[in-house]
Design an enzyme around this catalytic site. Structure first.
Site, PDB file in Angstrom:
ATOM      1  N   ARG A  34       0.829  -1.215   0.000  1.00 40.84           N
ATOM      2  CA  ARG A  34       0.000   0.000   0.000  1.00 40.84           C
ATOM      3  C   ARG A  34       0.860   1.259   0.000  1.00 40.84           C
ATOM      4  NH1 ARG A  34      -2.916  -3.103   3.951  1.00 40.84           N
ATOM      5  NH2 ARG A  34      -4.767  -4.013   3.017  1.00 40.84           N
ATOM      6  N   SER A  51      -1.746 -16.391   5.761  1.00 36.85           N
ATOM      7  CA  SER A  51      -2.720 -15.483   6.354  1.00 36.85           C
ATOM      8  C   SER A  51      -3.945 -16.223   6.894  1.00 36.85           C
ATOM      9  CB  SER A  51      -3.152 -14.451   5.297  1.00 36.85           C
ATOM     10  OG  SER A  51      -3.749 -13.337   5.908  1.00 36.85           O
ATOM     11  N   ASN A  54      -4.892 -18.325  12.950  1.00 39.67           N
ATOM     12  CA  ASN A  54      -4.486 -19.369  13.912  1.00 39.67           C
ATOM     13  C   ASN A  54      -5.200 -19.226  15.254  1.00 39.67           C
ATOM     14  OD1 ASN A  54      -2.900 -17.133  14.178  1.00 39.67           O
ATOM     15  ND2 ASN A  54      -0.941 -18.195  13.883  1.00 39.67           N
ATOM     16  N   CYS A  55      -5.633 -18.016  15.598  1.00 43.27           N
ATOM     17  CA  CYS A  55      -6.358 -17.847  16.867  1.00 43.27           C
ATOM     18  C   CYS A  55      -7.722 -18.543  16.832  1.00 43.27           C
ATOM     19  CB  CYS A  55      -6.538 -16.365  17.180  1.00 43.27           C
ATOM     20  SG  CYS A  55      -4.983 -15.448  17.132  1.00 43.27           S
ATOM     21  N   ASN A 293      20.275  -6.605  14.612  1.00 33.99           N
ATOM     22  CA  ASN A 293      21.627  -6.018  14.599  1.00 33.99           C
ATOM     23  C   ASN A 293      22.249  -6.037  13.201  1.00 33.99           C
ATOM     24  OD1 ASN A 293      21.720  -8.862  14.979  1.00 33.99           O
ATOM     25  ND2 ASN A 293      23.885  -8.727  15.476  1.00 33.99           N
ATOM     26  N   PRO A 295      21.494  -4.324   9.720  1.00 28.80           N
ATOM     27  CA  PRO A 295      20.601  -3.237   9.295  1.00 28.80           C
ATOM     28  C   PRO A 295      19.599  -3.588   8.201  1.00 28.80           C
ATOM     29  CG  PRO A 295      22.859  -2.462   9.502  1.00 28.80           C
ATOM     30  CD  PRO A 295      22.915  -3.941   9.694  1.00 28.80           C
ATOM     31  N   ALA A 299      12.740  -8.032  12.098  1.00 25.59           N
ATOM     32  CA  ALA A 299      12.033  -9.200  12.639  1.00 25.59           C
ATOM     33  C   ALA A 299      10.840  -8.737  13.455  1.00 25.59           C
ATOM     34  CB  ALA A 299      12.970 -10.044  13.501  1.00 25.59           C
ATOM     35  N   ASP A 302       6.179 -13.555  17.092  1.00 26.43           N
ATOM     36  CA  ASP A 302       6.497 -14.428  18.224  1.00 26.43           C
ATOM     37  C   ASP A 302       7.979 -14.776  18.320  1.00 26.43           C
ATOM     38  OD1 ASP A 302       3.798 -14.419  18.581  1.00 26.43           O
ATOM     39  OD2 ASP A 302       3.488 -16.560  18.258  1.00 26.43           O
ATOM     40  N   LYS A 451     -21.208   5.087  38.172  1.00 27.40           N
ATOM     41  CA  LYS A 451     -19.804   4.981  38.614  1.00 27.40           C
ATOM     42  C   LYS A 451     -19.299   3.664  38.043  1.00 27.40           C
ATOM     43  CE  LYS A 451     -20.499   7.128  43.089  1.00 27.40           C
ATOM     44  NZ  LYS A 451     -20.812   6.746  44.476  1.00 27.40           N
TER      45      LYS A 451
HETATM   46  P1  FAD Z   1       2.809 -16.967  12.828  1.00 26.19           P
HETATM   47  O1  FAD Z   1       1.532 -16.266  12.660  1.00 26.19           O
HETATM   48  O2  FAD Z   1       2.804 -18.254  13.553  1.00 26.19           O
HETATM   49  O3  FAD Z   1       3.451 -17.184  11.401  1.00 26.19           O
HETATM   50  C1  FAD Z   1       4.713 -17.750  11.258  1.00 26.19           C
HETATM   51  C2  FAD Z   1       4.762 -18.500   9.957  1.00 26.19           C
HETATM   52  O4  FAD Z   1       6.118 -18.639   9.571  1.00 26.19           O
HETATM   53  C3  FAD Z   1       4.220 -19.914  10.055  1.00 26.19           C
HETATM   54  O5  FAD Z   1       3.118 -20.089   9.193  1.00 26.19           O
HETATM   55  C4  FAD Z   1       5.381 -20.808   9.651  1.00 26.19           C
HETATM   56  O6  FAD Z   1       4.986 -21.877   8.842  1.00 26.19           O
HETATM   57  C5  FAD Z   1       6.262 -19.855   8.884  1.00 26.19           C
HETATM   58  N1  FAD Z   1       7.680 -20.215   8.916  1.00 26.19           N
HETATM   59  C6  FAD Z   1       8.454 -20.425   9.985  1.00 26.19           C
HETATM   60  N2  FAD Z   1       9.727 -20.699   9.610  1.00 26.19           N
HETATM   61  C7  FAD Z   1       9.741 -20.648   8.269  1.00 26.19           C
HETATM   62  C8  FAD Z   1      10.765 -20.828   7.315  1.00 26.19           C
HETATM   63  N3  FAD Z   1      12.008 -21.102   7.667  1.00 26.19           N
HETATM   64  N4  FAD Z   1      10.442 -20.709   6.009  1.00 26.19           N
HETATM   65  C9  FAD Z   1       9.165 -20.426   5.643  1.00 26.19           C
HETATM   66  N5  FAD Z   1       8.176 -20.232   6.504  1.00 26.19           N
HETATM   67  C10 FAD Z   1       8.452 -20.343   7.815  1.00 26.19           C
HETATM   68  N6  FAD Z   1      -2.802 -14.475  20.040  1.00 26.19           N
HETATM   69  C11 FAD Z   1      -3.661 -13.585  20.557  1.00 26.19           C
HETATM   70  O7  FAD Z   1      -3.291 -12.424  20.741  1.00 26.19           O
HETATM   71  N7  FAD Z   1      -4.957 -13.939  20.864  1.00 26.19           N
HETATM   72  C12 FAD Z   1      -5.406 -15.200  20.675  1.00 26.19           C
HETATM   73  O8  FAD Z   1      -6.579 -15.495  20.953  1.00 26.19           O
HETATM   74  C13 FAD Z   1      -4.509 -16.167  20.163  1.00 26.19           C
HETATM   75  N8  FAD Z   1      -4.907 -17.442  19.987  1.00 26.19           N
HETATM   76  C14 FAD Z   1      -4.038 -18.348  19.444  1.00 26.19           C
HETATM   77  C15 FAD Z   1      -4.458 -19.648  19.240  1.00 26.19           C
HETATM   78  C16 FAD Z   1      -3.598 -20.578  18.694  1.00 26.19           C
HETATM   79  C17 FAD Z   1      -4.060 -21.987  18.495  1.00 26.19           C
HETATM   80  C18 FAD Z   1      -2.289 -20.198  18.301  1.00 26.19           C
HETATM   81  C19 FAD Z   1      -1.359 -21.192  17.692  1.00 26.19           C
HETATM   82  C20 FAD Z   1      -1.842 -18.903  18.512  1.00 26.19           C
HETATM   83  C21 FAD Z   1      -2.708 -17.970  19.082  1.00 26.19           C
HETATM   84  N9  FAD Z   1      -2.311 -16.666  19.308  1.00 26.19           N
HETATM   85  C22 FAD Z   1      -3.190 -15.752  19.844  1.00 26.19           C
HETATM   86  C23 FAD Z   1      -0.930 -16.225  19.007  1.00 26.19           C
HETATM   87  C24 FAD Z   1      -0.843 -15.571  17.635  1.00 26.19           C
HETATM   88  O9  FAD Z   1      -1.411 -16.419  16.702  1.00 26.19           O
HETATM   89  C25 FAD Z   1       0.610 -15.289  17.342  1.00 26.19           C
HETATM   90  O10 FAD Z   1       1.074 -14.359  18.294  1.00 26.19           O
HETATM   91  C26 FAD Z   1       0.842 -14.729  15.956  1.00 26.19           C
HETATM   92  O11 FAD Z   1       0.323 -15.576  14.973  1.00 26.19           O
HETATM   93  C27 FAD Z   1       2.336 -14.548  15.729  1.00 26.19           C
HETATM   94  O12 FAD Z   1       2.558 -14.096  14.448  1.00 26.19           O
HETATM   95  P2  FAD Z   1       3.918 -14.460  13.698  1.00 26.19           P
HETATM   96  O13 FAD Z   1       3.845 -13.817  12.367  1.00 26.19           O
HETATM   97  O14 FAD Z   1       5.062 -14.184  14.572  1.00 26.19           O
HETATM   98  O15 FAD Z   1       3.869 -16.050  13.564  1.00 26.19           O
END
Ligand code: FAD
Length: 564
Positions: A34, A51, A54-55, A293, A295, A299, A302, A451
């Site tokens: 965008r 996309s 997962n929640c 670290n 440039p 990241a 999680d 209140k």
């Molecule tokens: P993700 O969304 O997990 O995406 C990471 C992706 O990277 C994955 O699809 C993986 O396949 C891919 N990947 C990893 N390594 C590689 C590689 N080397 N090459 C290619 N692809 C790769 N959070 C909340 O705030 N509220 C909730 O209610 C909640 N419920 C949840 C319920 C469940 C069952 C789960 C599993 C998580 C939940 N979470 C919740 C947490 C939330 O989903 C995560 O905080 C969020 O998805 C993190 O985003 P991310 O992009 O870091 O990782």
């Protein structure tokens, strides 16, 4: 075969490669498009889906979400058509070369990262980048000391959800055993109960959801038990086979399938192998623009460590992953934006009871050497005279020195999450705890009170900060009584008869003035059901020159804390 690919774009265009195509990665990709129509954006995703929600996965397992497709928020085709984002599912990045600014991509159609080349049509290659965004998420933590971990399932991906769905609906097992009672474990417990399975939740700690303070989560835990979740606290699994679990306390559960939900660990091995800075727990360290670290490498999500008011912490939550994904796109597009500190605002709901928290818990503050002011209150979710009001247990922690709000927790059937969101907003805006009394909040009898509980918390905080009231916490009571303090229960005789703190002297608040001569010398601790009448009693006695403290949160908080 490994071969180098060069950008097909012109000299001025930038190639941004994103590893991980779900929360953080896809937020970054779409935001960047965008802002910049010229960038080449390539998302590498190991699984077969991008996309996805997962929640929502636990609720698909339990049947609340019955349309599996509803979880798939986007497809590679739609992302290409609308955004010209190239999404390669079933492909895995296996190495990062910082010096060469390339990633090694192994193609594979299985989604398990085997790189067998059978999948999406993208070959194994070395892919140059100008900017690299890591959003690899987390993996289930594998605890040490359990035999047979290979017989457990976990929940992170759509494939995991499909497997659990099949187990929960096939009739092959009568029981589900979940090891770990954090967010995912508890959510699955509710959903397995909905599927009619005998559901066991095994937890090493003394309570479920150990991020919450024990007296706060007690009501939520009770709801699980009421709905027939069988809790096994202060123990863990010792041995697991395909259909049995033996707990460390000797309990044997048969005809089961087992889920491991003992938390998540950052999926950061690529960053570690590339020599990027990580914390002791392996979370990638980033600055307030999500830059590592190196440039050119950013990241989010999680896999990263989050800056909080109390240093770096792991906060694996979707809001932060999405927010930081957007922010990193802004930074790459040239905007000078910075991340706000994270507060870890989160919530969970099971069987109609909601628990929510923001900021630091009492336990977490104690661990970093901070003794905060603490208040507990038990207001109704809305005006008591309007049908359907449900009690909320609310706790607010704030600085003794400045009044700054440090954290809050709430549990209740209605309105708990709303109050935590207000407090999270107040924290973000730098309000002090006593300033909560001045917030002008929406009110009608169906949804609140003139209140509001938030205002009530502000009034109590004002009393505490100004020294108008002195309080004592439920876990400090025994020590104070051993030191000679007398406990006065100012509830009615009927309330007292229904349950009281052992050894308390019952003097109804309405009789306190006439029975003042009955009170022994020395320090007095007064209490009522929730703290309000206790406050009135403590003011009266203070005015009469007595040394007095009010038991914060009253009988309800004491019972919740000591009844575990
Ligand atoms: P993700 O969304 O997990 O995406 C990471 C992706 O990277 C994955 O699809 C993986 O396949 C891919 N990947 C990893 N390594 C590689 C590689 N080397 N090459 C290619 N692809 C790769 N959070 C909340 O705030 N509220 C909730 O209610 C909640 N419920 C949840 C319920 C469940 C069952 C789960 C599993 C998580 C939940 N979470 C919740 C947490 C939330 O989903 C995560 O905080 C969020 O998805 C993190 O985003 P991310 O992009 O870091 O990782």
């Amino acid at each position: 075969m490994v071969e180098a690919t060069t950008s097909t774009l012109g000299e001025d265009s930038m190639r941004v490669v994103i590893i991980g195509g779900v929360a953080g990665g896809m937020s970054a990709a779409t935001r960047l498009r965008r802002l910049d129509e010229t960038a080449e954006i390539i998302v590498i995703e190991r699984s077969e889906y991008v996309s996805y929600a997962n929640c929502g996965l636990p609720y698909y397992v339990g049947g609340i979400i019955d349309d599996r497709e509803a979880l798939m928020l986007q497809t590679p085709e739609k992302l290409w058509d609308r955004f010209r984002i190239q999404v390669r599912t079933g492909t895995e990045v296996t190495a990062i070369d910082r010096a060469a600014q390339t990633v090694t991509v192994a193609a594979g159609g299985t989604g398990d990262g085997t790189g067998d080349g059978s999948g999406t049509g993208y070959g194994t290659e070395t892919l140059p980048y100008d900017r690299l965004i890591l959003s690899m998420g987390a993996r289930p933590t594998i605890p040490a000391g359990i035999t047979g971990i290979e017989h457990t399932h976990s929940l992170r991906t759509v494939a995991d959800a499909d497997a659990l769905y099949a187990l929960a609906t096939s009739g092959g097992h009568s029981k589900a055993v979940i090891i770990g009672a954090g967010y995912i474990g508890v959510e699955l417990a509710e959903n397995f109960v909905l599927r009619g399975l005998e559901t066991h939740l095994v937890q090493r700690a003394a309570t479920v959801m150990p991020g919450f303070d024990p007296e706060m989560i007690a009501g939520f835990q009770k709801a699980l038990v009421t709905h027939e979740v069988r809790l096994h606290l202060k123990t863990t699994a010792a041995t697991i086979t395909e259909n049995t679990v033996t707990l460390a306390n000797g309990t044997v559960l048969t005809d089961v399938f087992t889920i491991l939900a003992t938390g998540v660990s950052p999926d950061s091995h690529l960053a570690i192998e590339a020599g990027l800075a990580v914390t002791a727990t392996g979370h990638i360290l980033v600055d307030d623009q999500m830059r590592t670290n190196e440039p050119t490498i950013f990241a989010v999500g999680d896999a990263t460590s989050k800056a909080t008011a109390y240093g770096q912490r792991a906060i694996p939550l979707a809001n932060l992953a999405n927010r930081h994904g957007r922010l990193v796109a802004d930074v790459i597009a040239g905007r000078d934006v910075r991340a706000a500190v994270a507060s870890g605002t989160s919530t969970i709901s099971a069987f109609g009871v909601v628990a929510a928290m923001t900021g630091m818990s009492e336990r977490a503050l104690t661990a970093v050497g901070i003794t905060p002011h603490i208040i507990h209150l038990h207001p109704g979710s809305h005006a008591g005279y309007y049908p359907g009001a449900a009690p909320i247990a609310l706790k607010v922690l704030f600085s003794k020195e400045t009044g700054a709000i440090l954290g809050a927790q709430a549990v209740g059937a209605d309105g708990a999450d709303k109050r935590i969101d207000v407090i999270a907003t107040a924290m973000a805006g730098g309000l002090t705890a006593d300033q909560l009394m001045d917030l002008e909040l929406a009110y009608s009898p169906q949804v609140g009170s003139a209140k509001d509980p938030i205002n009530m918390a502000g009034y109590i905080a004002d009393n505490v900060l100004s020294g108008t009231t002195r309080t004592i916490q439920w876990h400090e009571l025994d020590t104070a009584r051993e030191a000679g303090a007398t406990l006065i229960d100012v509830r009615t005789a009927g309330e007292f008869a229904n349950g009281a703190i052992p050894g308390a002297l019952n003097v109804d608040l309405n009789e306190l003035r006439s029975r003042i001569h009955e009170l022994p010398a020395g320090e007095l601790i007064v209490h009522c059901q929730v703290g309000q009448r206790g406050h009135t009693a403590s003011r009266l006695l203070t005015e009469l020159g007595r040394s007095v403290r009010n038991l914060d949160g009253g009988w309800l908080t004491w019972r919740a804390g000591t009844g575990l």
